[in-house]
Design a protein around this motif. Structure first.
Motif, PDB file in Angstrom:
ATOM      1  N   GLY A   4     -65.995  51.989 -32.416  1.00 50.63           N
ATOM      2  CA  GLY A   4     -65.552  52.943 -31.410  1.00 50.63           C
ATOM      3  C   GLY A   4     -64.513  53.933 -31.896  1.00 50.63           C
ATOM      4  O   GLY A   4     -64.433  55.045 -31.397  1.00 50.63           O
TER       5      GLY A   4
ATOM      6  N   THR B 233     -64.533  53.725 -20.541  1.00 55.78           N
ATOM      7  CA  THR B 233     -64.558  54.634 -21.690  1.00 55.78           C
ATOM      8  C   THR B 233     -64.517  56.082 -21.231  1.00 55.78           C
ATOM      9  O   THR B 233     -64.984  56.421 -20.153  1.00 55.78           O
ATOM     10  CB  THR B 233     -65.825  54.430 -22.557  1.00 55.78           C
TER      11      THR B 233
ATOM     12  N   VAL C 265     -64.265  58.823 -28.742  1.00 53.68           N
ATOM     13  CA  VAL C 265     -64.435  57.952 -27.577  1.00 53.68           C
ATOM     14  C   VAL C 265     -63.194  57.072 -27.490  1.00 53.68           C
ATOM     15  O   VAL C 265     -62.788  56.452 -28.474  1.00 53.68           O
ATOM     16  CB  VAL C 265     -65.709  57.091 -27.702  1.00 53.68           C
ATOM     17  N   THR C 266     -62.593  57.043 -26.307  1.00 49.41           N
ATOM     18  CA  THR C 266     -61.405  56.214 -26.095  1.00 49.41           C
ATOM     19  C   THR C 266     -61.678  55.249 -24.945  1.00 49.41           C
ATOM     20  O   THR C 266     -62.590  55.468 -24.146  1.00 49.41           O
ATOM     21  CB  THR C 266     -60.169  57.070 -25.756  1.00 49.41           C
ATOM     22  N   ARG C 267     -60.877  54.197 -24.878  1.00 48.39           N
ATOM     23  CA  ARG C 267     -61.052  53.221 -23.802  1.00 48.39           C
ATOM     24  C   ARG C 267     -59.741  53.024 -23.067  1.00 48.39           C
ATOM     25  O   ARG C 267     -58.664  53.267 -23.615  1.00 48.39           O
ATOM     26  CB  ARG C 267     -61.565  51.900 -24.356  1.00 48.39           C
TER      27      ARG C 267
ATOM     28  N   HIS D 111     -66.518  50.250 -25.510  1.00 47.23           N
ATOM     29  CA  HIS D 111     -66.010  51.286 -26.413  1.00 47.23           C
ATOM     30  C   HIS D 111     -66.986  51.495 -27.574  1.00 47.23           C
ATOM     31  O   HIS D 111     -67.406  52.613 -27.857  1.00 47.23           O
ATOM     32  CB  HIS D 111     -64.628  50.863 -26.916  1.00 47.23           C
TER      33      HIS D 111
ATOM     34  N   ARG E 138     -69.730  54.772 -28.086  1.00 48.06           N
ATOM     35  CA  ARG E 138     -69.691  55.569 -29.319  1.00 48.06           C
ATOM     36  C   ARG E 138     -71.028  55.509 -30.049  1.00 48.06           C
ATOM     37  O   ARG E 138     -71.525  56.520 -30.538  1.00 48.06           O
ATOM     38  CB  ARG E 138     -68.570  55.052 -30.223  1.00 48.06           C
TER      39      ARG E 138
END
Length: 178
Positions: A5, A41, A52-54, A65, A69
């Motif tokens: 991720g 996400t 991509v962040t969570r 995550h 991604r």
């Protein structure tokens, strides 16, 4: 942090990406794709890269995550290069033909098997026995290939049926008379 991720996705020059909230839309030379990100996400585009962040550190957030991604990376590759699956038909009298948006398969049954091709998927037939399935969506290309294969999977005694290109069939020995 998810090892998959946290890797940013590089966007090729010919691909356009649009992020609105948790929905991501992409357009490229091979087609258009849209995706709703999984829970926990978010995605952002900066410097021709998607990150991509969570939110959260629980197990589900970590799994989503990496999943989000990976799917976005497959989408970028799909709209820029596309995905291809190849099938081979083995058996006497077994053949395939494409007529418009329908694949017509003769697989030894008393009736022809017709399979309707989904949108954005292109199926071509060479030599009546080699099918090539192309499209931007990895999941749909694999699904079409597996559904066509499921009409007559390769059998272990004579090896007849529809198989993936390069698939090895373990052959069995038939009954012997004593």
């Amino acid at each position: 942090m998810s090892r998959i991720g946290k890797i940013p996705i590089v966007i090729p020059a010919q691909v356009k990406v649009e992020v609105k909230g948790r929905s991501v839309a992409m357009q490229g030379p091979k087609g258009k794709l849209a995706f709703e990100l999984p829970p926990h996400t978010t995605a952002a585009v900066a410097d021709s890269k998607i990150t991509v962040t969570r939110d959260g550190e629980n197990a589900e957030a970590k799994a989503m995550h990496g999943l989000g991604r990976a799917i976005l990376n497959n989408m970028v590759k799909g709209v820029s290069e596309g995905y291809v699956k190849k099938l081979e038909i083995h058996g006497v009298g077994f053949k395939a033909a494409v007529q418009g948006k329908v694949v017509n398969l003769s697989l030894g049954y008393s009736h022809p098997v017709n399979y309707t091709i989904p949108d954005q998927i292109k199926v071509t037939v060479e030599e009546n026995t080699k099918l090539t399935i192309e499209g931007p969506d990895k999941q749909v290309v694999g699904m079409v290939a597996s559904e066509i294969r499921s009409f007559y999977p390769p059998e272990p005694y004579k090896g007849k049926g529809v198989r993936y290109s390069g698939e090895k069939i373990i052959r069995k020995e038939g009954k012997t008379v004593q």
